[in-house]
Design a protein around this motif. Structure first.
Motif, PDB file in Angstrom:
ATOM      1  N   TYR C  94       0.781  -1.326   0.206  1.00  0.00           N
ATOM      2  CA  TYR C  94       0.046  -0.049   0.093  1.00  0.00           C
ATOM      3  C   TYR C  94       0.953   1.275   0.057  1.00  0.00           C
ATOM      4  O   TYR C  94       0.738   2.130  -0.748  1.00  0.00           O
ATOM      5  CB  TYR C  94      -0.839   0.028   1.255  1.00  0.00           C
ATOM      6  CG  TYR C  94      -1.929   1.137   1.315  1.00  0.00           C
ATOM      7  CD1 TYR C  94      -2.789   1.206   0.203  1.00  0.00           C
ATOM      8  CD2 TYR C  94      -1.870   2.193   2.198  1.00  0.00           C
ATOM      9  CE1 TYR C  94      -3.831   2.353   0.181  1.00  0.00           C
ATOM     10  CE2 TYR C  94      -2.918   3.323   2.111  1.00  0.00           C
ATOM     11  CZ  TYR C  94      -3.812   3.312   0.915  1.00  0.00           C
ATOM     12  OH  TYR C  94      -4.559   4.472   1.114  1.00  0.00           O
ATOM     13  N   PHE C 108      -7.395   2.524  -2.123  1.00  0.00           N
ATOM     14  CA  PHE C 108      -7.307   1.493  -1.126  1.00  0.00           C
ATOM     15  C   PHE C 108      -7.975   0.468  -1.240  1.00  0.00           C
ATOM     16  O   PHE C 108      -7.481  -0.704  -1.037  1.00  0.00           O
ATOM     17  CB  PHE C 108      -7.780   2.243   0.084  1.00  0.00           C
ATOM     18  CG  PHE C 108      -7.864   1.467   1.443  1.00  0.00           C
ATOM     19  CD1 PHE C 108      -6.687   1.199   2.100  1.00  0.00           C
ATOM     20  CD2 PHE C 108      -9.034   0.900   1.828  1.00  0.00           C
ATOM     21  CE1 PHE C 108      -6.765   0.471   3.211  1.00  0.00           C
ATOM     22  CE2 PHE C 108      -9.324   0.042   2.738  1.00  0.00           C
ATOM     23  CZ  PHE C 108      -8.198  -0.054   3.677  1.00  0.00           C
ATOM     24  N   LEU C 111      -6.133  -1.839  -3.645  1.00  0.00           N
ATOM     25  CA  LEU C 111      -4.938  -2.132  -2.933  1.00  0.00           C
ATOM     26  C   LEU C 111      -4.938  -3.315  -1.950  1.00  0.00           C
ATOM     27  O   LEU C 111      -4.264  -3.938  -1.532  1.00  0.00           O
ATOM     28  CB  LEU C 111      -4.134  -0.844  -2.481  1.00  0.00           C
ATOM     29  CG  LEU C 111      -3.426  -0.264  -3.568  1.00  0.00           C
ATOM     30  CD1 LEU C 111      -2.749   0.809  -3.086  1.00  0.00           C
ATOM     31  CD2 LEU C 111      -2.755  -1.266  -4.552  1.00  0.00           C
ATOM     32  N   LEU C 112      -6.397  -3.315  -1.310  1.00  0.00           N
ATOM     33  CA  LEU C 112      -6.581  -4.208   0.078  1.00  0.00           C
ATOM     34  C   LEU C 112      -6.360  -5.666  -0.741  1.00  0.00           C
ATOM     35  O   LEU C 112      -5.402  -6.475  -0.255  1.00  0.00           O
ATOM     36  CB  LEU C 112      -8.132  -3.881   0.305  1.00  0.00           C
ATOM     37  CG  LEU C 112      -8.084  -4.743   1.583  1.00  0.00           C
ATOM     38  CD1 LEU C 112      -7.362  -4.578   2.541  1.00  0.00           C
ATOM     39  CD2 LEU C 112      -9.509  -4.501   2.359  1.00  0.00           C
ATOM     40  N   GLY C 115      -2.720  -6.159  -1.972  1.00  0.00           N
ATOM     41  CA  GLY C 115      -1.914  -6.488  -0.896  1.00  0.00           C
ATOM     42  C   GLY C 115      -1.970  -7.848  -0.306  1.00  0.00           C
ATOM     43  O   GLY C 115      -0.844  -8.735  -0.139  1.00  0.00           O
ATOM     44  N   PRO C 175      -7.538   6.057   2.791  1.00  0.00           N
ATOM     45  CA  PRO C 175      -8.336   5.548   2.103  1.00  0.00           C
ATOM     46  C   PRO C 175      -9.523   6.178   1.705  1.00  0.00           C
ATOM     47  O   PRO C 175      -9.685   7.299   2.532  1.00  0.00           O
ATOM     48  CB  PRO C 175      -8.759   4.117   2.972  1.00  0.00           C
ATOM     49  CG  PRO C 175      -8.102   4.427   4.305  1.00  0.00           C
ATOM     50  CD  PRO C 175      -7.552   5.528   4.207  1.00  0.00           C
ATOM     51  N   VAL C 264      -2.022  -3.736   4.884  1.00  0.00           N
ATOM     52  CA  VAL C 264      -2.429  -2.502   3.952  1.00  0.00           C
ATOM     53  C   VAL C 264      -3.443  -1.545   5.091  1.00  0.00           C
ATOM     54  O   VAL C 264      -2.998  -0.212   4.763  1.00  0.00           O
ATOM     55  CB  VAL C 264      -3.411  -3.132   2.930  1.00  0.00           C
ATOM     56  CG1 VAL C 264      -4.293  -1.843   2.199  1.00  0.00           C
ATOM     57  CG2 VAL C 264      -2.783  -3.809   1.743  1.00  0.00           C
ATOM     58  N   ALA C 268      -2.385   2.513   5.993  1.00  0.00           N
ATOM     59  CA  ALA C 268      -3.001   3.590   5.519  1.00  0.00           C
ATOM     60  C   ALA C 268      -3.545   4.303   7.018  1.00  0.00           C
ATOM     61  O   ALA C 268      -3.724   5.585   7.011  1.00  0.00           O
ATOM     62  CB  ALA C 268      -4.407   3.036   4.914  1.00  0.00           C
TER      63      ALA C 268
END
Lengths: 403, 312, 373
Positions: C94, C108, C111-112, C115, C175, C264, C268
């Motif tokens: 992230y 976000f 990418l969650l 990741g 996020p 992740v 954030a």
């Protein structure tokens, strides 16, 4: 396969019922503990400052490897605060010192910052020590508008991210490295330089800044290497440096530096050690004859007689301070002066007052004033050398001489 | 200096480092051989040995120089370190591992991690109590071993490095003899082969385990003393990284095997020294661990390990 | 009398549910997750300050990690000493793809899963040697992997700057859902306001609830039973037609992706990541949570996280005695209650490691030792 699933789960049906009852109990226990925990936390923050007292938060490492440095900050701040309380406090209100142990870890630092933020009595924070903690913590302070004055965190990123509420007293890494490169290029005839960093945020930043300025000043960087902070055997690394190396610039901490100097001799390297403000520490001197002549930079000079009152007070309660005790004491006095300047003691007003301050250090010299970013505009770099087992001030450089 | 020219010199540094790893690795290996258990607190036992030898040195040279002759100092330091570490090892086994012998495999491991934290922090708190901070301690090695060294065909061997080789080789040979020749060694090997049958044969298995801890910890103590003199700086966290490396060395050579532990230690030490020279020193630990993972992936029993290896 | 008419369905409903074990499992899992969410709701309502909410969020992040590791260690019986590496990989995924460092700003929610996927791929990598190694050897392989990941995070700043080295990654994006950034400003639901810290707490609650649901469902599913069987005896399990390779791999992959997702989330939340947060000692901390709470128990993992996060917060005044007490707790819990505070006294968990069993095992297979089996 399907049959398997059936028998398997039927076999577990009965235990699961028992299981569920137990789980409910566990759930309740967890809830109770969680609430007890938060209740305790709340009690902490409310009983700490009663009856209108003001508080200054000191967020520093008080356990772990940097505990000593953090303890010194707390001591120095306590001396300054005790003085102001003896003379009547700020507008008749007493000032308290709240300690927050960040353990030198980013996440703990953010927790400490949050704790200070939540406490309405806290009007300013002094800290933190490690740049790697100061930076993430400053995001939290920013959200609650609390002024943060870092005495020593030297990474440029501390102030260069455009936050309004962070201020720094000491010189930045990008002053320290270039200052020593300038000193080597102009005041000595040493030109063949090697560098070693300890893979820490501090060490790598320092070496990068040194290298950039050294190359620009015509010095010859002939080898760069890295060690792991806290390792004890650097012979193999040192053995890989060419014999003609004259100076090894080390970005790292003093205990490792002392060992590097000793082991360089053992492997037959005839070099002078040089480094940053991390080396301005009694631990370096334990390297004995091997560290004689070592060059280093610092944000503060040797305390002069003008600072005698502070030194006496410190020695009376806590023993001998390092060179930074005085700087941290000045940081605390600066914050107290700002508190005395403002009318309403709101967090925003304190931030503004610190930003506009002109503070005269107790030992004399240039006043502390902050530029747009929050850096001390008059931060000088003091060059020290080790002579007869003591730090000897060799030169003072102003920012315009090396930038 | 040409890189190739420096090769023999780096070999010396690597071997000195490696023989220290080997001595610590032996403790892991012996305990594993008998109990099939990773003694995670072994690194801390080594650290306590280093501090015991430093205390001895300070006490002996401090009070008006009771003893000032190097060899006697050295002998007393070694003795103090081995006794302190040996006793500590046995105590830890009694208090933290023996009660868990019948529980799950993870329990003693977690307990060992706890012991590790306890030992580190006791040393740290004692340091704070008696001198105000817990920073690295410098060891006046010059009092024991004169500075300088020998020059062998252009290769520099410092006196302290020579000492590390010498003492570790003597101790490891002694251990080898003990295990192969003495009756204690026979009962240790029997227990390693099969604890139950060994017990049926009249061997006191608990006694053997105690003595295994005593010997392994004593060796770690000796390594602590040598390291204090060779590194000239010790701190309360030193046991952790040294412990992991030595553990890696033990596994590299095939855990449970004495010769394997020695070989693993030397290979790891030399690899690290060469990695520091020929690659970035930043990657030397990476090389060490990558080697370890590779060896285990290809040859899970270690370099010298065999399926049916004589243990201890 | 009016109640007569609807009564037959009420009676058949439980009967129908009981006939489908999968539905029963789903229901218990949902109920337990419901309890967790309710407790979290209580926390957010009762929390006196942002500080306590922050600590509660920390508890949830560690709870997610402990639940992930619990599957690897507790259910599958594979000792992983480098677990925090997966957390670190998730956090860096992230940090590198949503910050100014490379000037990439992905969302976000994209990418969650990314990741989690990256961490899962690393999990496969770690799992490969694990297929051949065993017990304590596996421990050192995973420890080695953990160290390698840490060294790479520190050193991949040259010659090409990928991770920014020990300086860490700063200024990580918050996020965002639609146009609104989580953790930016207060969100108001009627009279009830959510501070930025509380918003992250809600996010963490949702994540842990999801992880918990999966962990509970998996435990009862075919795969979960395969894991538990494998923990007791690999040979017996594989002779029942269960693929050991698949079982081991899936345990590693599940644990890794859970940790990656938590990474992740944490990146954030913190807004910055540093390699130092992913040291071996953190792996040990998570392992201690699993063991303290009770090996194999999902609620135990949560309780372990709660205790080990709260203990240093409540004992903060003891400063330097904290780690000593931490060590004493580990030793004493192991001595007095080795199955953990919330673990069951199932003989199966205790059996494989005891000396007596090891001896019996050896007697059965005299040539079989030295790390292989």
């Amino acid at each position: 396969m399907v049959a398997n699933t059936g028998t398997g789960s039927r076999a577990t049906t009965h235990p699961r019922h028992r299981h569920r009852r137990r789980l409910a109990g566990v759930g309740l226990a967890v809830a109770a503990v969680a609430l007890a925990g938060t209740a305790c936390a709340s009690r902490d923050t409310t009983t700490g400052v009663a009856d209108g007292d003001l508080a200054i938060g000191v967020g520093v490492p008080l356990s772990g490897p940097y505990a000593r440095a953090g303890r010194e900050t707390v001591n120095a701040v306590k001396i300054a605060v005790a003085e102001i309380n003896e003379s009547g406090g700020i507008d008749g209100r007493k000032v308290k010192v709240l300690e927050g142990d960040d353990q030198g870890e980013p996440q703990t630092g953010q927790s400490v910052a949050q704790k200070f933020c939540d406490d309405d009595a806290v009007v300013a924070v002094i800290g933190h020590y490690n740049s790697g903690v100061t930076i993430p913590a400053s995001d939290v302070y920013q959200r609650c508008g609390l002024a943060q004055v870092s005495p020593l965190s030297s990474n440029p990123e501390v102030t260069s991210r455009g936050l309004e509420n962070i201020f720094r007293i000491g010189a930045r890494d990008d002053y320290m490295g270039p200052a020593l490169a300038t000193y080597l290029a102009t005041k000595t005839d040493l030109t063949r330089i090697g560098t070693i960093d300890d893979q820490s945020s501090y060490g790598v930043g320092l070496v990068d800044q040194f290298t950039a300025k050294a190359e620009q000043a015509g010095l010859d960087i002939i080898k760069s290497a890295a060690i792991k902070a806290g390792d004890k055997d650097f012979r193999a690394v040192l053995g890989s440096f060419p014999d003609e190396t004259q100076v090894i610039y080390f970005g790292g901490y003093p205990a490792d530096a002392a060992l590097l100097a000793q082991q360089a001799r053992e492997v037959g390297l005839d070099v002078l050690l040089a480094g940053g403000d991390g080396l301005y520490d009694p631990d370096l001197l334990k390297g004995g004859t091997a560290v004689e002549g070592t060059l280093l930079t610092a944000s503060a000079g040797n305390p002069t007689d003008d600072a005698q009152a502070f030194l006496d007070a410190y020695r009376a309660d806590y023993g001998q301070p390092s060179g930074y005790g005085l700087l941290e004491y000045n940081a605390a006095r600066l914050v107290l002066q700002a508190l005395a300047d403002v009318d309403d003691l709101s967090r925003d007003a304190v931030v503004d007052a610190i930003g506009a301050i002109t503070y005269e250090p107790v030992e004399g010299g240039a006043p502390i004033e902050f530029d747009d970013q929050g850096d001390n505009a008059n931060a000088q770099v003091h060059i020290f050398t080790v002579a007869d087992g003591a730090f000897d001030e060799a030169a003072v450089l102003n920012p315009d001489e090396f930038r | 200096m040409d890189v190739l020219e420096s090769l023999p010199q780096q070999l010396v540094y690597g071997l000195a480092l490696g023989s220290v790893y080997a001595m610590i690795a032996l403790g892991y290996s012996m305990v594993y051989g008998v109990l099939e258990f990773i003694n995670f607190s072994h690194g801390e036992v080594f650290m306590v040995g280093a501090f015991a030898s430093l205390l001895t040195l300070t006490a002996l040279t401090g009070i008006g120089g009771v003893v000032s002759w190097g060899p006697v100092l050295l002998l007393l330091m070694l003795l103090a370190a081995m006794v302190a570490s040996g006793a500590l090892g046995v105590a830890v086994e009694r208090l933290a591992y023996r009660p868990l012998r019948r529980s799950s495999r993870l329990a003693p491991l977690i307990s060992a991690i706890g012991v590790s934290l306890i030992l580190q922090n006791i040393v740290m708190l004692l340091q704070v109590r008696f001198q105000g901070d817990s920073r690295p301690q410098f060891v006046a090695a010059g009092e024991v071993v004169p500075a300088g060294g020998w020059d062998v065909l252009g290769v520099r061997i410092s006196h302290t490095a020579g000492l590390v080789f010498g003492v570790s080789i003597v101790l490891m040979l002694a251990l080898g003899a003990l295990v192969t020749r003495s009756s204690l060694g026979r009962s240790m090997r029997a227990t390693a082969q099969d604890p139950e049958v060994a017990g049926l044969m009249g061997i006191n298995v608990s006694g053997v385990i105690t003595r295994t801890f005593l010997i392994g910890s004593g060796l770690a103590g000796a390594a602590g003393c040598l390291v204090a003199l060779y590194y000239t700086q010790i701190d309360y966290t030193m046991g952790f990284s040294a412990g992991i490396k030595a553990f890696a060395a033990a596994v590299l050579g095939g855990i449970g095997s004495i010769r394997g532990a020695m070989a693993g230690g030397l290979v790891l030490g030399v690899t690290e020294a060469f990695a520091a020279t020929f690659m970035s020193a930043a990657y030397k630990d990476l090389i060490a661990f990558a080697l370890l993972v590779l060896v285990l992936a290809i040859r899970p029993a270690g370099l010298l390990g065999r399926k049916t290896l004589e243990r201890v | 009398m009016t109640t007569l008419a609807p009564s037959p369905p009420v009676e058949t409903e439980p009967a129908r549910r009981a006939s489908s074990p999968d539905a029963a499992s789903r229901r218990t899992a949902a109920k337990q997750v419901g309890v967790l969410v309710a407790v979290c709701l209580l926390v957010i309502l009762a929390a006196p300050s942002d500080y306590s909410v922050r600590i509660a969020t920390l508890v949830l992040v560690y709870a997610a990690l402990a639940m992930g590791l619990n599957v690897v260690v507790g259910l599958a019986g594979l000792l992983d000493l480098g677990f925090i590496a997966f957390f670190g990989v998730g956090a860096y995924t992230y940090a590198l793809l949503a910050s100014d460092l490379h000037d990439i700003h992905l969302n976000f929610w994209v990418l969650l899963p990314v990741g989690m996927l990256v961490a899962a791929m690393l999990g496969v990598l770690v799992g490969l040697p694990a297929l051949r190694t065993h017990g304590d050897y596996l421990a050192i392989v995973t420890l080695g992997f953990g160290e390698i990941v840490f060294i790479l995070l520190v050193n991949l700043d040259r010659p090409v700057n990928i991770t920014n080295g020990p300086q860490g990654v700063l200024g990580i994006d918050l996020p965002s859902i639609g146009g609104w950034e989580v953790g930016k400003e207060g969100v108001f639901l009627g009279a009830f306001g959510l501070t930025p810290t509380m918003q992250f707490f809600v996010l963490a609650t949702l994540y842990v609830a999801a992880v918990m649901y999966c962990a509970l469902r998996l435990r009862d599913a075919r795969l979960g039973r395969a894991w538990r069987a494998m923990r007791e005896s690999e040979a017996a399990t594989s002779s029942c037609g269960v693929s050991i390779v698949r079982a081991k791999m899936s345990a590693f992959v599940f644990g890794a992706s859970v940790a990656g997702g938590a990474g992740v989330l944490t990146a954030a939340w913190y807004g910055s990541v540093f390699p130092d947060s992913f040291l071996f000692s953190e792996s040990i901390k998570v392992l201690a949570m699993v063991v303290l709470g009770g090996i194999g128990s999902v609620w135990g993992a949560l309780a372990g996280a709660l205790m080990l996060v709260l203990m240093p917060e409540l004992l903060r005044e003891f400063d330097q005695y904290r780690l000593l007490i931490f060590g004493l707790v580990l030793v004493l819990v192991m001595r007095l209650r080795p199955q953990g505070l919330f673990g069951s006294r199932s003989p199966g968990i205790r059996a494989p490691g005891t000396l007596g069993n090891r001896i019996r095992r050896r007697l059965r297979r005299p040539t079989d030792r030295g790390g292989r089996s």
